[in-house]
Scaffold this active site. Structure first.
Site, PDB file in Angstrom:
ATOM      1  N   ASP A  32      37.152  17.531  91.963  1.00  0.00           N
ATOM      2  CA  ASP A  32      37.409  18.643  90.905  1.00  0.00           C
ATOM      3  C   ASP A  32      38.318  17.842  89.755  1.00  0.00           C
ATOM      4  O   ASP A  32      38.975  16.896  89.892  1.00  0.00           O
ATOM      5  CB  ASP A  32      38.013  19.807  91.760  1.00  0.00           C
ATOM      6  CG  ASP A  32      37.757  21.160  90.900  1.00  0.00           C
ATOM      7  OD1 ASP A  32      37.877  21.278  89.677  1.00  0.00           O
ATOM      8  OD2 ASP A  32      37.402  21.809  91.395  1.00  0.00           O
ATOM      9  N   ASN A  74      27.719  21.074  93.046  1.00  0.00           N
ATOM     10  CA  ASN A  74      27.931  22.469  92.739  1.00  0.00           C
ATOM     11  C   ASN A  74      28.673  22.724  91.544  1.00  0.00           C
ATOM     12  O   ASN A  74      28.823  23.526  91.000  1.00  0.00           O
ATOM     13  CB  ASN A  74      29.157  22.993  94.074  1.00  0.00           C
ATOM     14  CG  ASN A  74      29.483  24.428  93.418  1.00  0.00           C
ATOM     15  OD1 ASN A  74      29.038  25.196  93.578  1.00  0.00           O
ATOM     16  ND2 ASN A  74      30.742  24.333  93.092  1.00  0.00           N
ATOM     17  N   TYR A 140      22.958  26.872  79.172  1.00  0.00           N
ATOM     18  CA  TYR A 140      22.975  27.174  80.527  1.00  0.00           C
ATOM     19  C   TYR A 140      21.880  27.281  81.759  1.00  0.00           C
ATOM     20  O   TYR A 140      21.548  26.635  82.494  1.00  0.00           O
ATOM     21  CB  TYR A 140      24.057  28.372  81.026  1.00  0.00           C
ATOM     22  CG  TYR A 140      24.240  28.649  82.353  1.00  0.00           C
ATOM     23  CD1 TYR A 140      25.325  27.905  83.039  1.00  0.00           C
ATOM     24  CD2 TYR A 140      23.681  29.627  83.008  1.00  0.00           C
ATOM     25  CE1 TYR A 140      25.531  28.191  84.204  1.00  0.00           C
ATOM     26  CE2 TYR A 140      23.979  29.886  84.358  1.00  0.00           C
ATOM     27  CZ  TYR A 140      24.855  29.041  85.074  1.00  0.00           C
ATOM     28  OH  TYR A 140      25.262  29.473  86.149  1.00  0.00           O
ATOM     29  N   LYS A 144      20.359  24.697  83.989  1.00  0.00           N
ATOM     30  CA  LYS A 144      20.111  25.255  85.400  1.00  0.00           C
ATOM     31  C   LYS A 144      18.527  25.037  85.980  1.00  0.00           C
ATOM     32  O   LYS A 144      18.156  24.833  87.102  1.00  0.00           O
ATOM     33  CB  LYS A 144      20.616  26.543  85.644  1.00  0.00           C
ATOM     34  CG  LYS A 144      22.209  26.781  85.617  1.00  0.00           C
ATOM     35  CD  LYS A 144      22.829  25.911  86.872  1.00  0.00           C
ATOM     36  CE  LYS A 144      24.190  26.028  86.930  1.00  0.00           C
ATOM     37  NZ  LYS A 144      25.009  25.025  87.983  1.00  0.00           N
ATOM     38  N   VAL A 173      28.100  36.172  90.630  1.00  0.00           N
ATOM     39  CA  VAL A 173      29.235  36.242  91.780  1.00  0.00           C
ATOM     40  C   VAL A 173      30.500  36.551  91.097  1.00  0.00           C
ATOM     41  O   VAL A 173      30.978  36.349  89.998  1.00  0.00           O
ATOM     42  CB  VAL A 173      29.231  34.637  91.944  1.00  0.00           C
ATOM     43  CG1 VAL A 173      30.135  34.688  93.213  1.00  0.00           C
ATOM     44  CG2 VAL A 173      27.901  34.273  92.400  1.00  0.00           C
TER      45      VAL A 173
END
Length: 248
Positions: A32, A74, A140, A144, A173
Site C-alpha cells: 500500500d 485489489n 474507471y 475495470k 461498497v
C-alpha cells in the site's frame, strides 16, 4: 501456512480481505502507499510500502515473499467524475495506471512464483463498472472492463500450470471511498448525496449497498479448495445490479 499478497491492502476492501484471509489461517502480505493505514495493520502481517503501478517496488515485494499461494490484485482509484470530453488526459492515465497497470504488474510478478509451485489463485478486483460501464466515469469503467480481459487471459495462460484466475466485481461498497464518489456524482448531476445514495441502492435487486467484508469473503472462497475448478469467471458482489445509472 499458505500465503496471500493483497495490493492496496491496508484499508477498505483490501483491509477486509486481509482480515478474512488472516482468519482463514493465511500469512498475509500487504502492499500500500498509505503509510498511516499501513501503520495500523496487525503486527503479524507483512506490510510493505509500494505503489501498485511502481514495478520496482512490486518486484521487490514479490521477491521478498519467495512463494505465493494467492494474489489479490485489489488496488484501484475512483478517478474523475466528468463527461468524457471534460476528462483531462493526465486524470485518465492516472486512473488507468493504478486500476489496470497495477493489476497487470501484480499478475506479472506473481505468475512465476505460482507456475513454479504448480498451483495458485489470482483474484482481480474489477467492478460492476467493468460489466455495465458507467456514465461520467469513462476512465474507471474502461480500466475495470480491461481488468476482466486481463483476468480471462491469465486464466487461459496459467490454467495449464494449475493456476486459476477470477475477477470479483463489487457494486457500491459502504465506506469513505464511496462517499467521495457520491459527493462528486451529486455535484455532476445536480443531486444531493442522499439522492445519489438512494439511486444506487434502488438500482439493485436487493435495494442495498454491499460491505467490504462481503467482497473479502468471496475472495477467500475463490482461493479455497471449494473453488478449485472455478477459473476465468466474473463474479459480481453487488446485490444484483439492475440499473447502473442511478436516478433519484
Amino acid at each position: 501456512m499458505k500465503s496471500v499478497l493483497i495490493t492496496a491492502g491496508a484499508s477498505g476492501i483490501g483491509r477486509a480481505m486481509g482480515e478474512a484471509f488472516d482468519a482463514a489461517g493465511y500469512e498475509v502480505w500487504v502492499t500500500d502507499l498509505d503509510r498511516a493505514a499501513l501503520a495500523g495493520c496487525p503486527a503479524t502481517w507483512q506490510c510493505r510500502e509500494a505503489g501498485a503501478a511502481d514495478e520496482e517496488a512490486m518486484r521487490g515485494a514479490f521477491a521478498e515473499m519467495g512463494a505465493l499461494d494467492v494474489l489479490c490484485a485489489n488496488a484501484g482509484i475512483a478517478g474523475p467524475t466528468a463527461r468524457v470530453e471534460d476528462v483531462a488526459l493526465e486524470d485518465w492515465r492516472a486512473c488507468v495506471s493504478v486500476n489496470l497497470e497495477g493489476a497487470f504488474l501484480a499478475a506479472k510478478h506473481a505468475a512465476p512464483l505460482m507456475k513454479q509451485a504448480g498451483q495458485g489463485a489470482m483474484i482481480l478486483t474489477s467492478s460492476t463498472a467493468g460489466i455495465f460501464g458507467y456514465p461520467n466515469r469513462a476512465p474507471y469503467a474502461a480500466a475495470k472492463w480491461a481488468v476482466i480481459g486481463l483476468m480471462k487471459t491469465l486464466a487461459m495462460e496459467l490454467g495449464p500450470f494449475g493456476v486459476r484466475a477470477n475477477a470479483i466485481c463489487p457494486g457500491a461498497v459502504e465506506g469513505p471511498r464511496m462517499e467521495a464518489v457520491l459527493a462528486r456524482e451529486a455535484a455532476a448531476k445536480g443531486m444531493t448525496r442522499d439522492q445519489v445514495y438512494q439511486g444506487y441502492a434502488a438500482g439493485t435487486s436487493m435495494r442495498s449497498f454491499v460491505e467490504a467484508r462481503d467482497v473479502a469473503e468471496m475472495a477467500v472462497f475463490l482461493a479455497s479448495d471449494a473453488a478449485r475448478r472455478v477459473s476465468g469467471q466474473v463474479i459480481a458482489v453487488d446485490g444484483h445490479t439492475e440499473n447502473p445509472d442511478p436516478k433519484p
